[in-house]
Design an enzyme around this catalytic site. Structure first.
Site, PDB file in Angstrom:
ATOM      1  N   HIS A  84       0.792  -1.244   0.000  1.00 37.38           N
ATOM      2  CA  HIS A  84       0.000   0.000   0.000  1.00 37.38           C
ATOM      3  C   HIS A  84       0.820   1.288   0.000  1.00 37.38           C
ATOM      4  O   HIS A  84       0.277   2.345   0.329  1.00 37.38           O
ATOM      5  CB  HIS A  84      -0.953   0.029   1.217  1.00 37.38           C
ATOM      6  CG  HIS A  84      -1.980  -1.058   1.203  1.00 37.38           C
ATOM      7  ND1 HIS A  84      -2.258  -1.843   2.298  1.00 37.38           N
ATOM      8  CD2 HIS A  84      -2.784  -1.501   0.220  1.00 37.38           C
ATOM      9  CE1 HIS A  84      -3.205  -2.725   1.995  1.00 37.38           C
ATOM     10  NE2 HIS A  84      -3.537  -2.532   0.733  1.00 37.38           N
ATOM     11  N   ASP A 120      -6.032  -1.845  -4.435  1.00 35.46           N
ATOM     12  CA  ASP A 120      -6.271  -3.086  -3.690  1.00 35.46           C
ATOM     13  C   ASP A 120      -7.768  -3.247  -3.420  1.00 35.46           C
ATOM     14  O   ASP A 120      -8.372  -4.261  -3.766  1.00 35.46           O
ATOM     15  CB  ASP A 120      -5.465  -3.022  -2.381  1.00 35.46           C
ATOM     16  CG  ASP A 120      -5.484  -4.328  -1.625  1.00 35.46           C
ATOM     17  OD1 ASP A 120      -5.780  -5.367  -2.228  1.00 35.46           O
ATOM     18  OD2 ASP A 120      -5.193  -4.316  -0.410  1.00 35.46           O
TER      19      ASP A 120
END
Ligand code: ADP
Ligand code: SF4
Length: 686
Positions: free
Chosen positions: A172, A264
């Site tokens: 991330h 994601d």
């Protein structure tokens, strides 16, 4: 009895020294509660374990004040004082036979240190991403040694709290272990910079440190981003393959995904279930360790297929576990049709973004397990033989009906049209929003099973009908409609007078109104609807100008990770965007706007205007009933309540919550002004 086709999902998986009882893995997810509301956090994680998830993880867990992510409230293990709050979670997860996992992180230049006021640290000097517009300093060797020590110490604290799995986080774009890998963040010339092997050195060291510190009793997991989807400036799949090969057997488990978070947890509007498969399907070929992947999995057939085809070993899920914490148990019990499928709207994400308890469109009990005592799969029995009439079968009316019916009340649901679902049924027909129909489908499916519920379609009710019906309680859930006069946030009075030609509302479009020529969309709403209208118009072959009173299109959608995807989509379909303009008039062929900052007038010609400003509640029926309050007693009516969009238009999540809340509170104890438990952390530090 479960379908034997799904047996494979219930095989145990060894993760280093610990064993997961099945393949269901609740991967780390934020929730807006974190260290600030430990009781709520623990109770939310508990229902996942109760619902059959073999592994239940925390969200990001800060390891040190120099990696403070305030104002976001995540988990925290700065020192031993933070252990009890997380022990609460571990004990609850263990009580249901689950393994608890903690995602340790130091966010380096993507921390904020707004709270700690420490200087940010990074692989090399660089601007901060969050917090004040300050810079992070490049770490020296002492900083690197300290970081490794903090991570080791936090891992030991995690073990003390009771965690069975300790994560190293490199995903991330949010943790130092990942930042060192990124060429754009790591310009070092020492052994931690330059070649990929050097850039991966810290990740490898931290993995080994963690194994040495806690690996005797805890599994060590690595959360790793295999692609940032930004080309050579980010981690690419080619580099990711080399990294996996370098440390393949060190972690006990690989949890792989795409970066950043918006890729994601991509909204369903932009990607279907299982969309990460082509990005991660090579990982298993490079390691013998179990691999977890995500993909908003709600179909057991898709899950089995991914496992059988060797894509992943464990079904990772954040959102599907939020929408239905009992998803594994339902598959195990052969109740697949009862799964409350995630719709991919990302309202859950907005809890983290707004730093308030997580909420979910599909699961109104999410975030309310502790403070309201709501449970995702159980509801207390009816406490009277009341007969309830629900008017309107949108998300509010459907959820009220379902939950009241589950409690055992005699429920009657009247819907004006032939279809159930209200706005959800209509919006699900818009481009990209088909999965939102699951809000309707799950509720209608559950209601169909309840013999104490009657549903009347094509039954528009007026006040007289209701007074004649003889219900003890009446719930008015009659929804709302978009305004055509363009009044909203930015106008002081209605802008378009009634009868002006070539004005269509989103409701008209959903009813199938034809579009032609140049369509002007005016967005004063700031969420998804204007951008969806633009897509509809572009698909119909129109040229489209999307004008907004805000400084950017769809600004609120950053709270649901839609924003970037919306912008890309609008550019792709050729929508022209004009920000900072407030509508001042429409004469049927020309829209006049005032610029927010220059005050200048701008005129945009168009064949049609679609104002997306605000909605008006359909509260006529409720007001009629209120006006006849004197007749209620004779009609046997004890209460009339308006809920959902008919009370105040909002998100679908608001409507579902309103319906659920009505059902929960009927015949309930009067909890006074504050209708939920509060986190009273009154201990004062001496
Ligand atoms: P919410 O989001 O609050 O659930 P919706 O707009 O989705 O609201 O749904 C409202 C539903 O109520 C629609 O399906 C509409 O057809 C129905 N409805 C509106 N007025 C009446 C009425 N007088 N009698 C029966 N149904 C009604
Ligand atoms: Fe899924 Fe929406 Fe619930 Fe999030 S809020 S879990 S995306 S249904």
């Amino acid at each position: 009895m479960r379908d034997p086709r799904y047996d494979i999902l219930f095989e145990p998986v060894k993760i280093g020294p610990v064993t997961a009882k099945n393949r269901f893995f609740q991967v780390p997810h934020c929730n807006g509660m974190g260290h600030g509301m430990p009781e709520s956090h623990a109770a939310m994680r508990e229902v996942k374990a109760e619902g059959g998830w073999a592994v239940v993880s925390t969200e990001e867990c800060e390891i040190h004040p120099s990696g403070d992510v305030s104002p976001y409230v995540e988990a925290r293990l700065w020192d031993d004082h933070d252990i009890p709050a997380l022990k609460l979670m571990c004990d609850k997860v263990h009580a249901h036979g689950g393994l608890a996992a903690v995602e340790l992180t130091h966010n380096g230049p993507t921390a904020s240190n707004l709270f700690s006021r420490e200087v940010l640290i990074a692989p090399s000097h660089q601007p901060s991403k969050y917090g004040y517009p300050a810079q992070a300093r490049g770490m020296d060797m002492e900083d690197i040694r300290n970081y490794r020590r903090w991570h080791r110490e936090a891992a030991i604290r995690g073990k003390k709290a009771g965690f069975d799995i300790i994560y190293v986080y490199a995903a991330h774009d949010l943790s130092l272990a990942m930042h060192f890998l990124q060429k754009r963040r790591n310009h070092r010339t020492d052994e931690y910079g330059g070649s990929l092997e050097n850039r991966a050195r810290l990740l490898k060291e931290v993995l080994i440190d963690t194994k040495e510190a806690v690996g005797d009793t805890c599994g060590v997991a690595l959360r790793f981003a295999v692609d940032e989807l930004i080309g050579a400036g980010g981690i690419t799949v080619e580099e990711a393959k080399d990294v996996v090969a370098m440390v393949a057997e060190i972690p006990d488990l690989w949890d792989v995904n795409l970066a950043a978070w918006y890729n994601d947890s991509i909204p369903s509007r932009f990607a279907p279930e299982g969309a990460q498969e082509p990005f991660i399907n090579w990982v298993k070929s490079l390691t013998t360790k179990p691999v977890v992947g995500v993909g908003r999995f709600t179909s057991p057939d898709t899950m089995v297929s991914q496992i059988r085809r060797g894509v992943i070993d464990m079904i990772g899920a954040a959102r599907p576990s939020i929408a239905d914490p009992f998803l594994p148990k339902k598959i195990e019990d052969g109740r697949v049709e009862d799964i409350r499928e995630c719709i991919g709207c990302n309202i859950c994400v907005s809890g983290d973004m707004t730093i308030t308890p997580i909420r979910c469109t599909q699961n109104p009990s999410m975030g309310e397990e502790w403070r309201k005592g709501w449970h995702p799969d159980r509801i207390r029995k009816a406490e009277s033989d009341a007969r309830i009439l629900v008017v309107g079968a949108g998300p509010a009316g459907l959820e009220a009906t379902r939950a009241l019916g589950s409690r055992g009340y005699e429920v009657h649901l009247a819907e004006a049209t032939r279809v159930l679902g209200g706005r959800v049924d209509r919006e699900a027909k818009l481009p990209g929003l088909a999965e939102w129909g699951r809000v309707r489908d799950w509720r209608v499916g559950q209601i169909d099973k309840l013999t104490n519920v009657s549903v009347y379609r094509e039954s528009p009710l007026a006040a007289d009908d209701i007074l004649e019906f003889g219900a003890s309680h009446v719930v008015v859930a009659t929804g709302s409609r978009w305004r055509a006069d363009a009044f909203g946030r930015s106008a002081h009075a209605p802008v378009i007078s009634e009868g002006t030609p070539n004005v269509l509302t989103p409701d008209d479009i959903m009813d199938g109104a034809a579009l032609k020529g140049h369509v002007v969309i005016y967005d004063d709403d700031y969420f998804y609807m204007a951008s969806v209208m633009a897509e509809v118009a572009a698909k119909a072959g129109c040229s489209v100008t999307l004008v907004t009173s805000d400084d950017t299109v769809a600004s609120w959608s950053s709270n649901t990770l839609d924003y970037r995807h919306i912008m890309k989509r609008l550019h792709k379909v050729g929508v022209k965007m004009l920000p900072s303009l407030s509508l001042t008039g429409w004469d049927g062929a020309k829209a006049a706007f005032e610029h927010s900052w220059s005050g200048a007038e701008e005129v945009v010609s168009g064949d049609i205007i679609i104002p997306v400003t605000m909605r008006l509640p359909n509260d006529g029926l409720y007001l009629d009933l209120k006006a006849r309050a004197a007749d209620w007693a004779d009609a046997g009516i004890a209460s009339v309540k308006v809920i959902g969009d008919a009370e105040a238009p909002g998100l679908i999540a608001h409507a579902v919550y309103a319906g659920h809340r009505y059902a929960q509170e009927l015949d309930g104890p009067d909890r006074g002004e504050v209708k939920f438990r509060r986190h009273l952390h009154t201990a004062v530090t001496p």
